[in-house]
Write a protein that holds these residues in place. Structure first.
Motif, PDB file in Angstrom:
ATOM      1  N   ILE A 106       0.860  -1.178   0.000  1.00  0.00           N
ATOM      2  CA  ILE A 106       0.000   0.000   0.000  1.00  0.00           C
ATOM      3  C   ILE A 106       0.898   1.229   0.000  1.00  0.00           C
ATOM      4  N   ASP A 107       0.874   1.968  -1.100  1.00  0.00           N
ATOM      5  CA  ASP A 107       1.712   3.155  -1.205  1.00  0.00           C
ATOM      6  C   ASP A 107       0.877   4.309  -1.721  1.00  0.00           C
ATOM      7  N   GLU A 108       1.568   5.357  -2.240  1.00  0.00           N
ATOM      8  CA  GLU A 108       0.857   6.559  -2.669  1.00  0.00           C
ATOM      9  C   GLU A 108      -0.066   6.310  -3.867  1.00  0.00           C
ATOM     10  N   SER A 109       0.121   5.195  -4.564  1.00  0.00           N
ATOM     11  CA  SER A 109      -0.777   4.892  -5.684  1.00  0.00           C
ATOM     12  C   SER A 109      -2.158   4.452  -5.202  1.00  0.00           C
TER      13      SER A 109
ATOM     14  N   MET B  51      14.231  13.622   6.222  1.00  0.00           N
ATOM     15  CA  MET B  51      12.794  13.868   6.103  1.00  0.00           C
ATOM     16  C   MET B  51      12.044  12.577   5.798  1.00  0.00           C
ATOM     17  N   ASN B  52      12.629  11.709   4.978  1.00  0.00           N
ATOM     18  CA  ASN B  52      11.938  10.483   4.595  1.00  0.00           C
ATOM     19  C   ASN B  52      11.879   9.456   5.710  1.00  0.00           C
ATOM     20  N   ILE B  53      12.782   9.555   6.691  1.00  0.00           N
ATOM     21  CA  ILE B  53      12.773   8.571   7.777  1.00  0.00           C
ATOM     22  C   ILE B  53      11.899   9.029   8.938  1.00  0.00           C
TER      23      ILE B  53
ATOM     24  N   VAL C   5      -2.414  13.433   3.269  1.00  0.00           N
ATOM     25  CA  VAL C   5      -3.040  14.722   3.580  1.00  0.00           C
ATOM     26  C   VAL C   5      -2.062  15.614   4.349  1.00  0.00           C
ATOM     27  N   LEU C   6      -1.353  15.014   5.317  1.00  0.00           N
ATOM     28  CA  LEU C   6      -0.353  15.773   6.085  1.00  0.00           C
ATOM     29  C   LEU C   6       0.746  16.314   5.177  1.00  0.00           C
ATOM     30  N   LEU C   7       1.234  15.467   4.284  1.00  0.00           N
ATOM     31  CA  LEU C   7       2.312  15.895   3.387  1.00  0.00           C
ATOM     32  C   LEU C   7       1.841  16.972   2.424  1.00  0.00           C
ATOM     33  N   LEU C   8       0.607  16.838   1.929  1.00  0.00           N
ATOM     34  CA  LEU C   8       0.059  17.863   1.047  1.00  0.00           C
ATOM     35  C   LEU C   8      -0.081  19.191   1.784  1.00  0.00           C
ATOM     36  N   GLY C   9      -0.541  19.122   3.037  1.00  0.00           N
ATOM     37  CA  GLY C   9      -0.650  20.339   3.841  1.00  0.00           C
ATOM     38  C   GLY C   9       0.701  20.983   4.069  1.00  0.00           C
TER      39      GLY C   9
ATOM     40  N   ALA D  17      -4.041   4.978   7.229  1.00  0.00           N
ATOM     41  CA  ALA D  17      -2.805   5.656   7.629  1.00  0.00           C
ATOM     42  C   ALA D  17      -2.141   6.327   6.435  1.00  0.00           C
ATOM     43  N   GLN D  18      -2.151   5.624   5.287  1.00  0.00           N
ATOM     44  CA  GLN D  18      -1.555   6.186   4.081  1.00  0.00           C
ATOM     45  C   GLN D  18      -2.289   7.451   3.658  1.00  0.00           C
TER      46      GLN D  18
END
Length: 439
Positions: free
Chosen positions: A76-79, A379-381, A419-423, A413-414
């Motif tokens: 389950i990823d961003e796709s 940032m990615n971790i 949504v958090l990253l877009l914000g 969760a994804q």
């Protein structure tokens, strides 16, 4: 032209780092015989600019330059492709692999980015070495931002320590004050050492004012070159002249000279200078930008720089040390973000682009790329769903609890993470836009 050069450097740098990051995931996935369906630089909602298929993997270039991705079967990823999960797990799918293999697949991108930064620093030090002006070379003392003056620092002071930390470079003063939670600093004034308290709210005041550096070297104004046809040239300024005044106002140091000269834009004014030990007063025209048209000798020539050179193998531990120190400093800076003023400093692509030099300089380009690689890894971790760190967090939970979070939980969760990253993306680039509009 400056904007274009910075933009091209930004695109090239991020393209290199994104490809390497995604290759980290790709490498471990293939190592553990996990199918990778797509490998993309940039995102491709709707269509791709370019793509081809080799084996089970589609490689392509998307049109939305906000990163890149690898699509791994059974994950389950961003796709948000949930159709696979309705079927029985296949041996080549991510969800069929042991937790330790899935963990390595997820940290692969971060690992490659961090290694990339260390390798770049290693090669930079081998190729160019490093040069800096030690703080102890401030023979004329320092001058300070008004916020530093409010702390009690005075023109000509030298800052020796911030808390228990020795000041090695003048730009390091600001970093030490922001990151080390020191309550006092040791200052040399008129040959004596004194202690000055550091206000508890100094971090917020520095951030609110957007201060990059609290101190800089005081240096005399010694002419190095004169531009033909300029006010300085016509007025008779010569190489090695030492300027000491503007319009009968004493300006023994460069920052004083430029400040006073700005008061005489588009005018003719009297310049006082020493030449071969004799004092002269010459009339010169100041242009509309507040300049005479000459190049001064910089602090490197006047104060002396420390040049360090490294052999190929000597540069490796020095490069690793530089990368680790940068990562440590960046982690310490995280505490500044969780404040009103700190949140205002978060920047997007404009802020990142401003890190690059306005001219194409390979040493500067690679240094900035290594720095961004450190940031990308960190940032990615972070343990945020939709980032690698979020997946790692759930995998650690699985290893400890000996059971997987449900697919439905992972889907939710994804979505929350996205949504958090877009914000955050909107906030960061909104800050850039606000700063651009209001200067």
């Amino acid at each position: 032209m400056d904007f274009l050069i910075k933009a091209l450097q930004l695109i090239l740098s991020l393209s290199i780092l994104v490809i390497l990051h995604e290759f980290g995931h790709f490498f471990f996935a293939r190592l553990f015989k996990t199918r990778v369906e797509k490998f993309y630089l940039f995102f491709n909602p709707g269509f791709s600019l370019f793509k081809f298929k080799k084996g089970d993997t589609e490689y392509g270039l998307g049109w939305l330059p906000l990163g890149g991705y690898v699509k791994i079967s059974g994950m389950i990823d961003e796709s948000m492709d949930k159709e696979q999960l309705k079927e029985e797990p296949k041996s080549w799918e991510f969800r069929s692999k042991p937790a330790w293999q899935r963990l390595l697949i997820m940290v692969g991108g971060v690992l490659v980015n961090f290694i990339t930064a260390l390798v770049i620093f290693w090669l930079i030090l081998f190729k160019w070495g490093e040069s800096y002006i030690p703080a102890e070379n401030a023979r004329y003392g320092l001058y300070f931002h008004p916020i530093a003056q409010e702390m009690g620092l005075q023109e000509g002071d030298r800052v020796l320590k911030v808390g228990t930390h020795d000041v090695e470079t003048v730009p390091g003063i600001t970093r030490l004050i922001l990151l080390e939670d020191a309550s006092e600093m040791t200052v040399e004034r008129n040959g004596e050492q004194i202690l000055l308290p550091i206000p508890s709210d100094i971090n917020q005041r520095i951030l609110a004012a957007g201060v990059r550096t609290l101190a800089d070297f005081r240096i005399p104004i010694v002419v190095d070159t004169v531009i033909p046809g300029s006010g300085a040239f016509i007025g008779g300024l010569q190489k090695n002249d030492s300027i000491v005044g503007v319009d009968n106002v004493e300006t023994p140091f460069f920052h004083q000279f430029t400040a006073e000269l700005a008061n005489h834009r588009d005018k003719e004014t009297l310049i006082s200078l020493y030449r071969d030990g004799n004092l002269y007063h010459l009339n010169m025209s100041v242009d509309e930008s507040g300049k005479l048209g000459f190049g001064p000798k910089g602090p490197t020539k006047l104060l002396g720089a420390r040049q360090l050179s490294y052999g190929f193998f000597e540069a490796m531990p020095a490069g690793i040390n530089k990368g680790v120190n940068l990562l440590t400093g960046y982690v310490k800076q995280l505490k500044l973000v969780f404040s009103r003023e700190g949140a205002k400093q978060i920047g997007g692509f404009g802020t990142i682009g401003s890190l690059f030099a306005p001219v194409w300089d390979w040493e500067s380009f690679w240094y900035t790329t290594a720095f961004l690689s450190i940031i990308l890894a960190f940032m990615n971790i972070l343990p945020i769903p939709a980032l690698d760190g979020g997946h790692v967090l759930f995998l650690i939970y699985e290893i400890v609890a000996r059971r997987k979070p449900s697919d439905k939980f992972m889907e939710h969760a994804q979505m929350v993470g996205m949504v958090l990253l877009l914000g955050l993306l909107i906030w960061a680039n909104g800050n850039d836009l606000y700063r651009w509009i209001f200067k």
